[in-house]
Scaffold this active site. Structure first.
Site, PDB file in Angstrom:
ATOM      1  N   SER A  26       0.904  -1.319  -0.237  1.00 23.77           N
ATOM      2  CA  SER A  26      -0.029  -0.035   0.035  1.00 23.77           C
ATOM      3  C   SER A  26       0.865   1.169   0.100  1.00 23.77           C
ATOM      4  O   SER A  26       2.054   1.039   0.293  1.00 23.77           O
ATOM      5  CB  SER A  26      -0.872  -0.098   1.321  1.00 23.77           C
ATOM      6  OG  SER A  26      -1.425   1.104   1.512  1.00 23.77           O
ATOM      7  N   TYR A  73      -1.819  -0.387  10.147  1.00 21.83           N
ATOM      8  CA  TYR A  73      -1.940  -1.216   8.855  1.00 21.83           C
ATOM      9  C   TYR A  73      -0.628  -0.388   7.961  1.00 21.83           C
ATOM     10  O   TYR A  73      -0.108  -1.348   7.291  1.00 21.83           O
ATOM     11  CB  TYR A  73      -3.114  -0.374   7.796  1.00 21.83           C
ATOM     12  CG  TYR A  73      -3.458  -0.952   6.529  1.00 21.83           C
ATOM     13  CD1 TYR A  73      -3.979  -2.183   6.266  1.00 21.83           C
ATOM     14  CD2 TYR A  73      -3.202  -0.015   5.553  1.00 21.83           C
ATOM     15  CE1 TYR A  73      -4.041  -2.471   4.874  1.00 21.83           C
ATOM     16  CE2 TYR A  73      -3.429  -0.546   3.982  1.00 21.83           C
ATOM     17  CZ  TYR A  73      -3.787  -1.517   3.884  1.00 21.83           C
ATOM     18  OH  TYR A  73      -4.048  -1.884   2.708  1.00 21.83           O
ATOM     19  N   LYS A 126       2.288  -2.862   6.203  1.00 25.65           N
ATOM     20  CA  LYS A 126       2.259  -2.895   4.846  1.00 25.65           C
ATOM     21  C   LYS A 126       3.979  -2.379   4.292  1.00 25.65           C
ATOM     22  O   LYS A 126       4.523  -2.837   3.568  1.00 25.65           O
ATOM     23  CB  LYS A 126       1.469  -2.031   3.880  1.00 25.65           C
ATOM     24  CG  LYS A 126       0.021  -2.448   4.185  1.00 25.65           C
ATOM     25  CD  LYS A 126       0.145  -3.660   3.373  1.00 25.65           C
ATOM     26  CE  LYS A 126      -1.382  -4.311   3.168  1.00 25.65           C
ATOM     27  NZ  LYS A 126      -1.623  -5.450   2.524  1.00 25.65           N
TER      28      LYS A 126
END
Length: 257
Positions: A148, A161, A165
């Protein structure tokens, strides 16, 4: 796409395993690989949703294996079923991921952080180990990790998150180094793609969100499917250890006020 339409596509002789592919980006990747003639195993947590995805993609070319991505037994079964059904597993696309929390990282429950890491990073390593042992160590192939843009910039309110990533980007480097020259390993770092997973980032304000992108729109799963198809094709044979940013140009605005 229908199974009948796909039946007209010549069989590429290649086989892919795509995790978290009952919908969204994973489904878009599976769709692109089936369209070029690959046979595909898709995974997902919801068995009913997975069955529906298999029917849409074409049961003549696709199988589904339900389970939780971080479950080691599920990882083993998914690879075993792929080998049983198709006799090989050339490509692995690690797409399964979670982002169960929205808020400042300074207040993050550490158990939640562990869950995010387990699903987003450790499961990707687990699947890579399984496909390596089952086929790729002796026969080669390619791995694509769906990361991401949150991995390469500050990510307000989705810090866990973003951390996970970023770890996935480094996992890509480690695997690329260890698995060369037989297996190429690359990552894709999408910006906001219109999926149920990312709805909180644009729901009710899509036009406003899209206006920030130089290309004038948010991403769609097919954008990532095309990138994954390239990174698992002969056209990318001299590319490994890279993270391809697919962001509609949003990083062009960095530093612009």
């Amino acid at each position: 796409m229908t199974g009948q339409a796909q039946g007209q596509v010549p069989d590429s002789g290649k086989v892919a395993l795509v995790t978290g592919a009952s919908r969204g980006i994973g489904y878009g990747v599976a769709e692109a690989l089936v369209a070029r003639g690959d046979r595909v195993c898709i995974t997902g947590r919801n068995e009913d949703a997975l069955k529906e995805a298999v029917e849409r993609l074409g049961p003549d070319r696709v199988i589904g294996v339900a389970g939780k991505a971080h479950d080691v037994a599920h990882q083993a079964v998914a690879v075993e079923r792929t080998m049983e059904a198709f006799g090989r597993v050339d490509f692995l696309v690690n797409n399964a991921g979670t982002n169960p929390v929205f808020g400042p990282i300074a207040e993050l429950d550490l158990d939640v952080a562990r869950k995010v890491y387990e699903t987003n990073v450790i499961s990707a390593l687990g699947f890579a180990q399984q496909t390596w042992k089952a086929w790729q160590k002796e026969n080669g192939g390619a791995i694509v990790n769906i990361a991401s843009v949150a991995a390469i910039s500050a990510s307000p309110f989705i810090g866990a998150y973003g951390m996970s990533k970023a770890a996935m980007v480094n996992l890509t480097l480690q695997l690329a180094h260890e698995m060369a020259p037989l297996v190429r390993v690359n990552a894709i770092a999408p910006a906001v793609v219109k999926t149920k997973f990312a709805e909180a980032l644009y729901e009710g304000r899509e036009a406003e969100a899209a206006a920030a992108y130089p290309l004038g729109r948010l991403g769609v799963p097919q954008d990532i499917g095309g990138a994954a198809a390239f990174l698992t094709s002969d056209q990318s044979d001299w590319i490994t250890g890279q993270t391809l940013v697919v962001d509609g140009g949003i990083f062009l605005n960095a530093g612009v006020h």
